[in-house]
Design an enzyme around this catalytic site. Structure first.
Site, PDB file in Angstrom:
ATOM      1  N   CYS A   2      32.027  13.908 141.489  1.00  0.00           N
ATOM      2  CA  CYS A   2      31.937  12.110 142.305  1.00  0.00           C
ATOM      3  C   CYS A   2      33.015  11.355 141.773  1.00  0.00           C
ATOM      4  O   CYS A   2      34.030  11.174 142.763  1.00  0.00           O
ATOM      5  CB  CYS A   2      31.151  11.945 143.436  1.00  0.00           C
ATOM      6  SG  CYS A   2      30.171  13.175 143.677  1.00  0.00           S
ATOM      7  N   THR A   3      32.649  10.646 141.079  1.00  0.00           N
ATOM      8  CA  THR A   3      33.061  10.280 139.946  1.00  0.00           C
ATOM      9  C   THR A   3      34.908  10.433 140.074  1.00  0.00           C
ATOM     10  O   THR A   3      35.701   9.927 140.130  1.00  0.00           O
ATOM     11  CB  THR A   3      32.473   9.890 138.888  1.00  0.00           C
ATOM     12  OG1 THR A   3      31.374   8.891 139.438  1.00  0.00           O
ATOM     13  CG2 THR A   3      33.651   8.737 137.841  1.00  0.00           C
TER      14      THR A   3
END
Length: 166
Positions: free
Chosen positions: A60-61
């Site tokens: 996600c990052t």
């Protein structure tokens, strides 16, 4: 799991709380501006909805940092990008500040939007997915990941946006 909107269908309206990290003041201070984001208010421009499982997780990052660093590409095509996950706005603020994310992050804590888009999943909560909504509110393209270990690239999304705005 609810059925996902189909390409060519009008996308139902929703509103979610969220915020965006902005630079303000004479000294370049950052502020996290909280607001309510409503899909119908974004009409008139293409909109990328990026559902992701969680703040401060590895994939996600990488995904959101990629989209945030590519915001000039999106805005150059007239598009907006919203990240949506089940964490609350406080979590989104910490995530945005830690990673210098400059797009709105919306809090779907009850997973209502995720259910409406058919992307809830047992165990992870939300499937990594991207929906491209045209300026008219019609779904133009989507990708829903089965496992979510990868994400749609900036180049792929830019090409899709260019196709619908041509």
């Amino acid at each position: 799991m609810a059925s996902s909107p189909q390409v060519g269908e009008y996308v139902a309206d929703f509103s979610l709380p969220g915020g965006v990290l902005l630079t303000a003041g004479d000294h370049g201070e950052t502020v996290f501006e909280r607001d309510t984001y409503t899909l119908s208010a974004a009409r008139g421009r293409p909109l990328v909805l990026a559902f992701y499982p969680g703040d401060n997780t590895s994939v996600c990052t990488k995904q959101l940092c990629s989209y945030s660093s590519g915001l000039d590409t999106f805005t150059g095509l007239g598009a907006q990008v919203w990240g949506i996950s089940p964490q609350d706005v406080d979590s989104h603020e910490a995530f945005a500040r830690a990673q210098d994310l400059r797009m709105p992050l919306l809090a779907d804590t009850g997973r209502e939007a995720a259910r409406a888009f058919g992307v809830t999943a047992p165990g992870i909560g939300v499937r990594r997915s991207v929906f491209l909504i045209g300026p008219d509110g019609v779904l133009r393209w989507k990708h829903v990941a089965l496992l979510g270990a990868t994400f749609q690239s900036l180049d792929t999304l830019a090409a899709r946006i260019a196709e619908i705005t041509a």
